[in-house]
Scaffold this motif. Structure first.
Motif, mmCIF file in Angstrom:
data_model
loop_
_atom_site.group_PDB
_atom_site.id
_atom_site.type_symbol
_atom_site.label_atom_id
_atom_site.label_comp_id
_atom_site.label_asym_id
_atom_site.label_seq_id
_atom_site.Cartn_x
_atom_site.Cartn_y
_atom_site.Cartn_z
ATOM 1 N N ARG A 234 0.761 -1.334 0.035
ATOM 2 C CA ARG A 234 0.068 0.039 0.004
ATOM 3 C C ARG A 234 0.798 1.244 0.097
ATOM 4 O O ARG A 234 2.100 1.238 0.795
ATOM 5 C CB ARG A 234 -0.861 -0.068 1.231
ATOM 6 C CG ARG A 234 -1.841 1.022 1.361
ATOM 7 C CD ARG A 234 -2.672 1.130 2.478
ATOM 8 N NE ARG A 234 -1.882 0.888 3.784
ATOM 9 C CZ ARG A 234 -2.071 0.316 4.771
ATOM 10 N NH1 ARG A 234 -2.982 -0.793 4.633
ATOM 11 N NH2 ARG A 234 -1.300 0.171 6.010
ATOM 12 N N THR B 195 -0.848 7.686 2.528
ATOM 13 C CA THR B 195 -1.257 9.138 2.251
ATOM 14 C C THR B 195 -0.733 9.947 3.332
ATOM 15 O O THR B 195 -0.949 9.844 4.593
ATOM 16 C CB THR B 195 -2.624 8.980 2.138
ATOM 17 O OG1 THR B 195 -3.452 8.154 1.175
ATOM 18 C CG2 THR B 195 -3.248 10.653 2.121
ATOM 19 N N ARG B 196 0.298 10.942 3.105
ATOM 20 C CA ARG B 196 0.843 11.904 4.006
ATOM 21 C C ARG B 196 0.139 12.940 4.149
ATOM 22 O O ARG B 196 -1.130 13.240 3.315
ATOM 23 C CB ARG B 196 2.119 12.305 3.452
ATOM 24 C CG ARG B 196 3.117 11.368 3.147
ATOM 25 C CD ARG B 196 3.797 11.047 4.570
ATOM 26 N NE ARG B 196 5.063 10.069 4.460
ATOM 27 C CZ ARG B 196 5.471 9.410 5.159
ATOM 28 N NH1 ARG B 196 5.240 9.796 6.528
ATOM 29 N NH2 ARG B 196 6.505 8.561 4.911
ATOM 30 N N ALA B 197 0.143 13.895 5.033
ATOM 31 C CA ALA B 197 -0.556 14.989 5.496
ATOM 32 C C ALA B 197 0.493 16.105 6.021
ATOM 33 O O ALA B 197 1.423 15.700 6.777
ATOM 34 C CB ALA B 197 -1.672 14.754 6.349
ATOM 35 N N TRP C 27 1.716 10.619 8.479
ATOM 36 C CA TRP C 27 0.581 9.717 7.809
ATOM 37 C C TRP C 27 -0.665 10.686 8.194
ATOM 38 O O TRP C 27 -0.895 11.285 9.263
ATOM 39 C CB TRP C 27 0.388 8.318 8.044
ATOM 40 C CG TRP C 27 1.845 7.752 7.801
ATOM 41 C CD1 TRP C 27 2.535 7.050 8.720
ATOM 42 C CD2 TRP C 27 2.211 7.560 6.706
ATOM 43 N NE1 TRP C 27 3.570 6.416 7.999
ATOM 44 C CE2 TRP C 27 3.406 6.685 6.878
ATOM 45 C CE3 TRP C 27 1.907 7.695 5.068
ATOM 46 C CZ2 TRP C 27 4.150 6.225 5.632
ATOM 47 C CZ3 TRP C 27 2.711 7.404 4.008
ATOM 48 C CH2 TRP C 27 3.859 6.651 4.478
ATOM 49 N N GLN C 28 -1.853 10.631 7.365
ATOM 50 C CA GLN C 28 -3.000 11.180 7.651
ATOM 51 C C GLN C 28 -3.718 10.789 9.055
ATOM 52 O O GLN C 28 -4.254 11.638 9.577
ATOM 53 C CB GLN C 28 -4.041 10.909 6.448
ATOM 54 C CG GLN C 28 -5.238 11.707 6.718
ATOM 55 C CD GLN C 28 -5.085 13.141 6.527
ATOM 56 O OE1 GLN C 28 -4.577 13.682 5.544
ATOM 57 N NE2 GLN C 28 -5.665 13.840 7.429
ATOM 58 N N ALA D 177 -3.410 5.029 7.003
ATOM 59 C CA ALA D 177 -3.159 5.817 5.985
ATOM 60 C C ALA D 177 -1.511 5.574 5.609
ATOM 61 O O ALA D 177 -1.021 6.053 4.782
ATOM 62 C CB ALA D 177 -3.038 7.318 5.603
ATOM 63 N N ARG E 90 2.172 3.886 4.667
ATOM 64 C CA ARG E 90 2.731 2.615 3.536
ATOM 65 C C ARG E 90 2.995 1.430 3.959
ATOM 66 O O ARG E 90 3.426 1.261 5.200
ATOM 67 C CB ARG E 90 4.028 3.531 3.056
ATOM 68 C CG ARG E 90 4.645 2.652 1.891
ATOM 69 C CD ARG E 90 5.667 3.260 1.196
ATOM 70 N NE ARG E 90 6.951 3.670 2.138
ATOM 71 C CZ ARG E 90 7.962 2.837 2.487
ATOM 72 N NH1 ARG E 90 8.218 1.765 1.653
ATOM 73 N NH2 ARG E 90 9.092 3.407 3.201
#
Length: 783
Positions: free
Chosen positions: A36, A39-41, A64-65, A258, A260
């Motif tokens: 996977r 998703t970063r934030a 991560w989110q 979220a 990886r």
């Protein structure tokens, strides 16, 4: 059977492990979970700049989110549980708000502005977290552990100067809360309480921790502090519900992972049958420990950094010893790169092993679940599990020790010769993709609640308002304690009047009393400890005990002095205790009619006595003999689920009267083995009794009971999942490939009657009779 072993390093490793003659048949299923991206934030604007700089210096450019979602909720003073996958970086969800508050409040108020308390189920995890926090290099941060390994000076420094204090429920219960006056400034400034690996708090231990948390909230409130609770778990079902039950507060759940993740391969591996016959001529599979030792050896030779999770202390020692012996034959230079890790070691031994694993000095480690809970060991490639660890949650927690940092990972579940493991390798859909189990614990258990009411009264007199915090049974509890003379009612509340330390009344780990010390006969050296509750079965006279690869024989067990004297000796066999059990119903709480049959939940009194032990040759497992023991009875008042079948149904079932005891006994064994699939328990947490005619019911009755005073919630879970549970039990027995019953279906390793009598086919028929009338009556649902 065919398996896709292309491309992935983990799948290639599986291919190499199975290319030995006969091994391919042992691989029953290979499940591959795809990688996977994640998703970063952006960093939250409120985060302390020096904390962001420190995290970036550690290679974390952006969170991560899910980390941001949890951290922002906590920063807004919302209680939150972060329930995302293993190695998803949950620690950032509580470190961002806690360390930011500490840094910024110190800047406004000078020294020690705000404080945070971190609770871990193990000292090893707290030590690991401390190293991570100190590794950030935040200027002036006063972070330290406060646990049983801490020196007197370190404990005093934590109390007087600590800002981020890492401890465990035991120390909170025995030290911080009883001595809260000495910690008054810390509690007054407390802004965050972190409860890490919260799925570990289940059963009686979970009930104790729930009451300790309520006592913590009460003490904090007395100093004007109302901290925000942040909980974390990789594997807990219904996280909001579970976290609310644990804290007594409304808790928001953040569950969308979220992060990886690399590809995760899970191999279900079943050892072959051996030529050896077990009890009553039953076929016996090669042991999961022997198979795991072989796999660990092969992986170390391959240079694959591997953790082998073994369910017992003795087993971890045995697997490490076997792997070292096998390496000595094929790669002698690697023998020193395998070790064992388990509870009961002295603190300095544990720390040395943890450092060696992190550094790569150790390539293979056979460990109990003392190393399961969140220890961050980068670079591990694979995990071998010698038997299903009891719950799906624990399985994925253990698999998650490998592949950290987004790398691919391999987990190998080696099935034990028991009903649950056999069922899982035959039904992988029950394991892969199935929801994890809900945490099961009962904070209102009177055996748990009473001691904590005493402890709370000793900390600060209890008021009527306080009782609301401790649950609906608290008033009945203080009335009973007052009548018993432990509490005294005065104008301002209830006071503790006994001279003992009130906190000593609660055995939060449910060991059953003071631990038994293992002392070497020739030197007087303390080797380690055994829980009091396990001493009858593991440290009795004549027991074989393993410690750090060395074999000891127990010379004597003194239950009054809590000491077992041992001598270094290898007799060439292992030992296992046998007991006898009687059960009486004291109250039926509720029941559901299944036609003329009936499933009930209620209170029972169980009488146990360890009466003998078996000696089995190592490593073959051949039974060498049985030796009698003279140990006292133990009485257990607990909760049970039981089912009854009346004679009229049995007459039509085709089961001969002489076969009813064996049929019920076999069904009892298998149902105990399958209950962990529906409740967060281990088969050793529960027990059972079966009889063709029980005096309290007048019918054939099968009981499964919680192995803890007052119950732990497992039997209740079985009652509410009765149809699914007993259907799986029937399927597991019927699906086993043996003819007359074996350890994979109806034989039990802890049977006090030496697995006699057992009737496999009769058990299937008996369960079909019960389930054939399982349609619930109107308005009632046994599921």
């Amino acid at each position: 059977m065919d398996h896709d072993v292309s491309t992935s390093p983990a799948r290639s490793l599986v291919h190499r492990l199975t290319r030995t003659a006969g091994r391919d048949e042992r691989l029953r299923h290979l499940e591959v979970l795809p990688a996977r991206a994640g998703t970063r934030a952006p960093w939250p604007a409120w985060t302390a700049p020096e904390l962001v700089d420190a995290l970036r210096a550690r290679g974390i450019d952006e969170p991560w989110q899910h980390q941001v979602d949890a951290a922002s909720a906590a920063h807004a003073h919302e209680h939150v549980v972060l329930a995302t996958g293993t190695a998803s970086g949950k620690s950032l969800g509580y470190l961002l708000p806690a360390l930011t508050e500490i840094q910024e409040s110190r800047g406004r108020q000078g020294l020690r502005g705000a404080t945070a308390l971190y609770l871990s189920p193990t000292k090893a995890l707290a030590q690991d977290q401390l190293e991570s926090v100190l590794g950030l290099g935040l200027p002036g941060l006063a972070a330290t552990t406060h646990d049983g390994d801490s020196s007197r000076e370190q404990r005093a420094w934590a109390r007087d100067h600590g800002e981020y204090v890492l401890t465990n429920p035991d120390m909170l219960h025995h030290s911080l809360l009883p001595g809260h006056e000495h910690w008054s400034r810390f509690f007054r400034l407390l802004r965050y309480v972190v409860i890490d690996e919260c799925h570990h708090y289940r059963g009686v231990f979970g009930a104790h921790v729930a009451q300790i948390v309520r006592r913590l909230r009460r003490v904090c409130a007395s100093y004007g502090a109302f901290p925000t609770f942040v909980l974390a778990s990789a594997t807990v079902a219904e996280p909001g519900v579970s976290a609310s039950r644990l804290t007594g507060l409304g808790v928001r759940a953040v569950t969308e992972d979220a992060s990886r993740r690399g590809e995760v391969s899970l191999a279900l591996w079943e050892p072959p049958f051996t030529a050896m016959l077990g009890e009553h001529g039953a076929p016996v599979r090669r042991s999961a420990m022997a198979e795991s030792a072989d796999l660990l050896t092969d992986m170390v030779v391959e240079g694959v950094r591997t953790l082998a999770f073994i369910r017992s202390r003795r087993g971890a020692e045995s697997v490490a010893l076997t792997a070292r012996r096998q390496l000595g034959e094929v790669a002698p230079e690697l023998t020193g790169r395998v070790a064992a890790y388990r509870g009961g070691y002295l603190p300095e031994d544990r720390r040395a092993l943890e450092r060696a694993l992190r550094s790569g000095e150790l390539v293979g480690l056979a460990a109990t679940n003392a190393l399961e809970l969140g220890i961050d060991v980068a670079g591990l490639d694979a995990v071998v599990m010698a038997g299903f660890p009891g719950t799906r949650a624990a399985l994925w927690q253990q698999v998650g020790r490998a592949g950290r940092g987004g790398e691919d990972a391999l987990g190998v579940l080696v099935a034990r010769d028991d009903p649950l493991d056999t069922y899982l390798v035959e039904h992988p859909e029950a394991l892969v993709g199935a929801p994890v189990e809900a945490n099961v614990f009962d904070p209102d258990n009177p055996y748990v609640l009473g001691p904590h009411l005493c402890a709370a009264a000793a900390e600060k007199p209890l008021t009527e308002e306080d009782l609301l915090l401790f649950g609906p049974r608290a008033r009945d509890g203080v009335d009973a304690l007052t009548e018993a003379g432990l509490l005294r009612r005065r104008a301002h509340g209830w006071y503790w009047t006994d001279r003992r330390r009130a906190s000593d009344l609660a055995d939060i780990r449910s060991s059953g009393g003071l631990p038994v010390r293992l002392v070497e006969e020739s030197t007087g050296r303390l080797l380690g400890t055994v829980d009091a509750g396990a001493a009858h079965s593991t440290a009795h006279d004549g027991a074989v005990y393993l410690h750090q690869g060395e074999t000891y024989l127990v010379r004597s067990l003194d239950l009054d002095e809590h000491v077992a004297t041992v001598a270094a000796e290898d007799p060439g066999y292992s030992t296992s205790a046998r007991d006898i059990t009687d059960i009486a119903i004291t109250a039926e709480r509720e029941h559901v009619p299944w036609g003329l049959a009936r499933v009930s939940l209620g209170d029972v009194r169980v009488t146990h006595q360890v009466v003998s032990y078996l000696k089995r040759r190592v490593p073959s497992g051949e039974l060498l003999g049985e030796e009698p023991l003279d140990l006292p009875e133990r009485i257990l008042d607990t909760t049970a689920v039981w089912w009854t079948v009346p004679a009229v149904l049995l007459e039509d079932s085709g089961i001969a009267s002489r076969d009813l005891p064996g049929s019920a006994h076999a069904a009892e064994h298998a149902s105990i083995g399958l209950l962990p699939l529906f409740a967060t328990c281990d088969r050793w947490d529960i027990g059972g009794v079966s009889t063709a005619l029980h005096p309290d019911t007048g019918m054939l009755t099968v009981f499964v009971y919680d192995g803890h005073p007052g119950g732990a919630g497992f039997a209740e879970r079985g009652f509410h999942a009765a149809r699914a549970w007993l259907t799986a039990t029937r399927d597991a027995i019927d699906g086993c490939r043996c003819d007359d019953g074996c350890p994979s279906c109806v034989q039990s390793p802890k049977c006090g009657n030496q697995n006699n009598p057992l009737d496999k086919r009769g058990a299937v028929t008996l369960l079909e009779v019960l389930l054939g009338f399982a349609a619930p009556v109107l308005g009632q649902n046994p599921d």
